[in-house]
Design a protein around this motif. Structure first.
Motif, short mmCIF file in Angstrom:
data_model
loop_
_atom_site.label_atom_id
_atom_site.label_comp_id
_atom_site.label_asym_id
_atom_site.label_seq_id
_atom_site.Cartn_x
_atom_site.Cartn_y
_atom_site.Cartn_z
N ILE A 1 0.85 -1.27 -0.08
CA ILE A 1 0.04 -0.08 -0.05
C ILE A 1 0.96 1.45 0.10
N THR A 2 0.41 2.28 -0.89
CA THR A 2 1.43 3.51 -0.90
C THR A 2 0.57 4.65 -0.10
N GLY A 3 1.48 5.45 0.25
CA GLY A 3 1.00 6.68 1.06
C GLY A 3 0.17 7.57 0.20
N SER A 4 0.43 7.56 -1.32
CA SER A 4 -0.46 8.15 -2.21
C SER A 4 -1.99 7.73 -2.26
N THR A 5 -2.06 6.23 -2.22
CA THR A 5 -3.26 5.97 -2.04
C THR A 5 -4.17 6.13 -0.86
N ILE A 6 -3.35 6.13 0.35
CA ILE A 6 -4.08 6.30 1.66
C ILE A 6 -4.45 7.85 1.65
N ASP A 7 -3.55 8.51 0.76
CA ASP A 7 -4.08 9.98 0.74
C ASP A 7 -5.26 10.26 0.05
N LYS A 8 -5.43 9.46 -1.14
CA LYS A 8 -6.39 9.70 -2.21
C LYS A 8 -7.70 9.22 -1.16
N LEU A 9 -7.61 8.04 -0.60
CA LEU A 9 -8.74 7.56 0.00
C LEU A 9 -9.43 8.42 1.17
N VAL A 10 -8.45 9.21 1.88
CA VAL A 10 -8.75 10.25 2.99
C VAL A 10 -9.56 11.28 2.18
N LYS A 11 -8.86 11.79 0.92
CA LYS A 11 -9.48 12.90 0.39
C LYS A 11 -10.93 12.76 -0.15
N TYR A 12 -11.01 11.41 -0.61
CA TYR A 12 -12.39 11.03 -1.11
C TYR A 12 -13.40 10.90 -0.10
N HIS A 13 -12.94 10.38 1.07
CA HIS A 13 -13.79 10.40 2.40
C HIS A 13 -14.24 11.51 2.58
N LEU A 14 -13.46 12.48 2.82
CA LEU A 14 -13.67 14.08 3.23
C LEU A 14 -14.58 14.60 2.28
N ASP A 15 -14.23 14.52 0.92
CA ASP A 15 -14.79 15.20 -0.18
C ASP A 15 -16.37 14.61 -0.43
N SER A 16 -16.43 13.23 -0.01
CA SER A 16 -17.80 12.72 -0.10
C SER A 16 -18.79 12.93 1.17
N GLY A 17 -18.10 13.39 2.15
CA GLY A 17 -18.79 13.76 3.27
C GLY A 17 -19.14 12.27 3.88
N ASN A 18 -18.58 11.29 3.82
CA ASN A 18 -18.83 10.06 4.35
C ASN A 18 -18.44 9.94 5.99
N TYR A 19 -18.89 8.79 6.22
CA TYR A 19 -18.72 8.43 7.84
C TYR A 19 -17.83 7.22 7.80
N ALA A 20 -17.75 6.54 6.67
CA ALA A 20 -17.12 5.47 6.54
C ALA A 20 -16.71 5.09 4.90
N THR A 21 -15.50 5.13 4.60
CA THR A 21 -15.25 4.68 3.07
C THR A 21 -14.23 3.44 3.25
N VAL A 22 -14.73 2.38 2.24
CA VAL A 22 -13.94 1.11 2.28
C VAL A 22 -13.07 1.51 0.91
N LEU A 23 -11.84 1.10 1.10
CA LEU A 23 -11.07 0.93 -0.16
C LEU A 23 -11.10 -0.43 -1.10
N THR A 24 -11.62 -0.50 -2.41
CA THR A 24 -12.18 -1.69 -2.74
C THR A 24 -11.23 -1.89 -3.94
N ALA A 25 -11.32 -2.99 -4.47
CA ALA A 25 -10.62 -3.42 -5.64
C ALA A 25 -11.24 -4.51 -6.49
#
Ligand code: UD1
Ligand code: CA
Length: 460
Positions: A109-133
């Motif tokens: 797992i890379t820092g950049s993916t974690i970063d994107k996950l957190v940004k997506y989570h915040l931008d979407s106003g989510n309470y929980a966001t799952v990283l899927t593949a």
């Protein structure tokens, strides 16, 4: 404050090892270290690691790092599961924290993916966001169940999935971002009514969804990032991906790697532009290599600093410093604390240990230079031995600038050869050789004319 909770309490039975799984190494570093690094790279200030099986060993291995370890109680009398593991960190979760869940055995797992996950989570106003593949073979993974609008509803474990669910190829990476307050709320509500009798962190998704909290899924670009290590085969698989990442980084920075599949560079090694790395090279630890170097076949360099324009073939260099323009090997060995000046030649089967050698000096063949201070422009002939050990103690030898040490000589330490001193071949030097002096320390040659003829007659 944003925090990560890194799960690492599992037993890792399939590794068949007495070493805890997350301490198994990928490109020279424990797996867990990559996960912690990725988390820090994403700007997460506090990293909690949940440990259980082999916990003491893991703590020891990371004693000087800034992660916080939390023990998960392990045993038949305790619950088990990813949900139970996360509960152990509950006290560290503040209401307004973003909480990122990671696994200690998912090192790609890379820092950049974690970063994107957190940004997506915040931008979407989510309470929980799952990283899927999306994966070819989802066997063993939790499946992502979406509703008619395509929103995530819940996660079903492989063992709990029905016939329809088991065909879903979108899987749960096990990596999530939660809002602190709602995560704690949901953790209090998960149970172990499932096929494995475990507390599943995945249940947090359906609990929050049912309570009307917005949950989401973020699909990863590169599914290899979420590969986990459960066996030695998977360990080798992840090693290969990591190796290629590292090698690609150097190639993109201007380094030629002849065969990246057979070149082993640890993270953190630095290599200058236009250096060329041949197959079988192993560059590890705290190693820095300059520009325009040739690192030849089967060369191992560990914790060493190599200048510019250095050529090294089939040799081993440990904890040493090599200045510009040196030529080393084939089959040379620089042992710890060797320091070479500029344009030095260390040739075939030469071993150097705990010694400094000045600019333009040469030891081209079959020599041992141990515990010595050798000056500039010194020639060390073939087969010279610096006799540094008397059976109890090591002693030092000094060879000053422009000295010449003839082939097959022994310099018995402690001893000094002064400037321009000249040691005749085959000498065993035990006393100081003065400046400009010739020292011959061997028996004189005696010729006996006709001796062989006489011997042959007698033998008949
Ligand atoms: C988990 C997910 C699954 C997901 C998969 C991705 C759950 C219920 N399932 O399944 O949906 O697709 O990961 O790899 O979460 N651990 C602890 N303490 C425990 C149990 C586990 O620290 O009590 C740690 C393990 O050491 C491991 C991680 O959590 O690092 C995952 O546990 P594991 O049992 O491998 O989960 P999976 O069954 O693979
Ligand atoms: Ca797993």
């Amino acid at each position: 404050m944003d925090i990560s909770i890194i799960l690492a309490a599992g037993e890792g039975t399939r590794m068949k090892s007495s070493v805890p799984k997350v301490l198994h190494r990928i490109c020279g570093r424990p797996m867990l270290e990559y996960v912690v690094e990725a988390s820090k790279e994403a700007g997460i200030q506090k990293n909690y690691v949940i440990i259980g099986h082999g916990g003491a060993n893991i703590r020891d291995a990371f004693s000087d790092s800034d992660v916080v370890f939390i023990n998960q109680p392990i045993g038949d009398e305790y619950p088990y599961g990813t949900g139970f593991a996360v509960m152990q960190a509950k006290e560290g979760i503040e209401d307004d924290s973003n909480v990122i869940i990671l696994y200690g055995d998912t090192p790609l797992i890379t820092g950049s993916t974690i970063d994107k996950l957190v940004k997506y989570h915040l931008d979407s106003g989510n309470y929980a966001t799952v990283l899927t593949a999306y994966v070819e073979d989802p066997t063993g993974y939790g499946r992502i169940i979406r509703d008619e609008e395509g929103n995530i509803n819940r996660i079903v474990e492989h063992k709990d999935a029905n016939e329809e669910e088991i065909n879903i190829r979108e899987i749960n990476s096990g990596i999530y971002c939660f809002k602190g307050k709602e995560l704690k709320y949901a953790l209090d509500r998960i149970d172990n009514n499932n096929a494995q009798g475990e507390y599943y962190i995945t249940d947090v998704i359906s609990i929050l969804k049912e309570e009307g909290y917005k949950v989401g899924a973020y699909l990863i670009d590169d599914p290899t990032e979420i590969y986990g290590v459960n066996s030695r085969v998977q360990l080798a698989f992840c090693e290969r991906i990591m190796r290629n990442r590292i090698n690609r980084f150097h190639m993109e920075n201007g380094v030629t790697i002849i065969n990246p599949d057979n070149t082993y560079i640890e993270p953190g090694v630095q290599i200058g532009r236009d250096s060329i790395i041949y197959p079988g090279a192993i560059l590890i630890g705290n190693t820095v290599i300059g520009e325009n170097c040739i690192i030849g076949e089967n060369t191992r360099i560990e914790d060493s600093s190599i200048g510019n324009g250095v050529e090294i073939y089939s040799s081993t260099i440990e904890k040493s410093i090599v200045d510009d323009g040196c030529h080393i090997g084939p089959y040379a060995h620089l042992r710890p604390n060797s320091q070479l000046g500029k344009n030095i030649k260390i040739g075939n089967f030469v071993e150097v240990k705990n010694s400094s050698i000045g600019d333009n000096s040469k030891a081209s063949h079959l020599a041992y230079v141990g515990d010595a201070d050798v000056g500039k422009n010194v020639n060390i002939g073939c087969g010279v031995v610096f006799v540094n050990y008397d059976g109890h103690k090591k002693h030092r030898t000094v060879v000053e600038d422009n000295a010449f040490i003839g082939s097959n000589s022994n310099l018995v330490a402690p001893v000094v050869v002064r400037k321009w001193g000249y040691v005749a071949a085959g000498s065993t030097i035990t006393d100081e050789v003065e400046e400009n002096a010739l020292a011959i320390a061997r028996a004189r040659q005696v010729n006996k004319p006709g001796w062989v003829e006489k011997k042959n007659k007698k033998d008949k």
